[in-house]
Design an enzyme around this catalytic site. Sequence first.
Site, PDB file in Angstrom:
ATOM      1  N   ASN A  62       0.183  23.645 -44.329  1.00  0.00           N
ATOM      2  CA  ASN A  62       0.390  22.483 -43.479  1.00  0.00           C
ATOM      3  C   ASN A  62      -0.741  21.475 -43.663  1.00  0.00           C
ATOM      4  O   ASN A  62      -1.763  21.765 -44.291  1.00  0.00           O
ATOM      5  CB  ASN A  62       0.478  22.917 -42.017  1.00  0.00           C
ATOM      6  CG  ASN A  62       1.648  23.839 -41.766  1.00  0.00           C
ATOM      7  OD1 ASN A  62       2.771  23.566 -42.181  1.00  0.00           O
ATOM      8  ND2 ASN A  62       1.391  24.956 -41.092  1.00  0.00           N
ATOM      9  N   CYS A  71       9.640  26.845 -45.218  1.00  0.00           N
ATOM     10  CA  CYS A  71       9.937  25.419 -45.022  1.00  0.00           C
ATOM     11  C   CYS A  71      11.290  25.139 -45.657  1.00  0.00           C
ATOM     12  O   CYS A  71      11.445  25.256 -46.877  1.00  0.00           O
ATOM     13  CB  CYS A  71       8.848  24.555 -45.651  1.00  0.00           C
ATOM     14  SG  CYS A  71       9.188  22.780 -45.556  1.00  0.00           S
ATOM     15  N   ASN A  73      13.124  22.237 -45.834  1.00  0.00           N
ATOM     16  CA  ASN A  73      13.148  21.055 -46.694  1.00  0.00           C
ATOM     17  C   ASN A  73      12.324  21.283 -47.954  1.00  0.00           C
ATOM     18  O   ASN A  73      12.683  20.845 -49.040  1.00  0.00           O
ATOM     19  CB  ASN A  73      12.621  19.837 -45.929  1.00  0.00           C
ATOM     20  CG  ASN A  73      13.550  19.415 -44.812  1.00  0.00           C
ATOM     21  OD1 ASN A  73      14.756  19.324 -44.999  1.00  0.00           O
ATOM     22  ND2 ASN A  73      12.991  19.185 -43.636  1.00  0.00           N
ATOM     23  N   HIS A 149       9.883  29.136 -33.635  1.00  0.00           N
ATOM     24  CA  HIS A 149      10.414  27.889 -33.089  1.00  0.00           C
ATOM     25  C   HIS A 149      10.648  28.037 -31.596  1.00  0.00           C
ATOM     26  O   HIS A 149      10.947  29.128 -31.100  1.00  0.00           O
ATOM     27  CB  HIS A 149      11.740  27.525 -33.771  1.00  0.00           C
ATOM     28  CG  HIS A 149      11.598  27.187 -35.214  1.00  0.00           C
ATOM     29  ND1 HIS A 149      11.395  25.900 -35.660  1.00  0.00           N
ATOM     30  CD2 HIS A 149      11.600  27.980 -36.320  1.00  0.00           C
ATOM     31  CE1 HIS A 149      11.292  25.916 -36.978  1.00  0.00           C
ATOM     32  NE2 HIS A 149      11.407  27.159 -37.398  1.00  0.00           N
ATOM     33  N   GLU A 198       6.055  19.805 -35.636  1.00  0.00           N
ATOM     34  CA  GLU A 198       5.775  20.943 -36.512  1.00  0.00           C
ATOM     35  C   GLU A 198       4.368  21.478 -36.290  1.00  0.00           C
ATOM     36  O   GLU A 198       3.407  20.713 -36.189  1.00  0.00           O
ATOM     37  CB  GLU A 198       5.942  20.546 -37.986  1.00  0.00           C
ATOM     38  CG  GLU A 198       7.375  20.505 -38.434  1.00  0.00           C
ATOM     39  CD  GLU A 198       7.514  20.617 -39.944  1.00  0.00           C
ATOM     40  OE1 GLU A 198       6.552  21.041 -40.617  1.00  0.00           O
ATOM     41  OE2 GLU A 198       8.593  20.280 -40.455  1.00  0.00           O
ATOM     42  N   CYS A 207      13.002  18.773 -40.368  1.00  0.00           N
ATOM     43  CA  CYS A 207      12.544  20.164 -40.451  1.00  0.00           C
ATOM     44  C   CYS A 207      13.758  21.041 -40.672  1.00  0.00           C
ATOM     45  O   CYS A 207      14.640  21.126 -39.800  1.00  0.00           O
ATOM     46  CB  CYS A 207      11.810  20.566 -39.169  1.00  0.00           C
ATOM     47  SG  CYS A 207      11.261  22.299 -39.144  1.00  0.00           S
ATOM     48  N   GLY A 210      13.740  24.135 -38.467  1.00  0.00           N
ATOM     49  CA  GLY A 210      13.963  23.672 -37.108  1.00  0.00           C
ATOM     50  C   GLY A 210      15.412  23.320 -36.837  1.00  0.00           C
ATOM     51  O   GLY A 210      15.956  23.607 -35.761  1.00  0.00           O
TER      52      GLY A 210
END
Length: 264
Positions: A62, A71, A73, A149, A198, A207, A210
């Site tokens: 991150n 992740c 994406n 999450h 995030e 996300c 997410g």
Amino acid sequence: MQFTKMHGLGNDYVYLDCTKETPADLPELAVRLSDRHFGVGGDGLICICPSRRADFRMRIFNADGSEGEMCGNGIRCVGKFVYDKGMTDKKSLTVETLAGVRTLELHTTGGTVSAATVDMGVPAIAPERIITVGGREYRVIPVSMGNPHAVTYFPQVAALDLKALGPGFECHPSFPQRTNTEFVEVLGPAKLRLRVWERGSGETLACGTGACAALAASAAAGFTQRAAVVELPGGDLEIRWEPSDGHIYMTGPAVTVFEGLLPD
């Protein structure tokens, strides 16, 4: 070392090919490269590494240097990176992450990857809990997509001040490893609107994990069907929670922005 800047719906990362060599101190490098004024700029750093369990391994750092498990994406862009650069000719490939091995189906246009469908695995939905942030109580649904999450609902997410709200959710004592937070607006049985804070990066334009967590929580609660379009500030993702195997499948774009060389 050459780098590539890529994004999935504006969730942008700096990508490095680490299949032959890996720079020292990746957390520090992630902080330096992610700086949007003095670095390349991005939500973090993603390293593409060799794997003994899959075709490739993905490591995610991150913007604050912390290492993430997964992740959504980012992994689509990994698929585009390795295919477009001739590191594989597979359109169905596996990528190892800290959340486990994920399978990608690559969609090509004109010989390069334009999008990917990712098997995101089985969501783990915990019972709803009430937490207090800034003196106000919020109902949240914890969901694990291999990373943590917290899903919470609002009538109009566009009006929220995420810079004020986000850190209180991320660092709440209920989440000892910190958490990603999805602020969700239900638009209908097949559409959600989503803003995400995030863990380690702040608010991002999209996300993938997410969006999957939001769909899983919403479908389990009866707010939506098991397939929906998730509208994010950076664009839309198609999310499907397959009843036959319990896995969530995510489809979205992958885009190369530019390439460059890191200074010594």
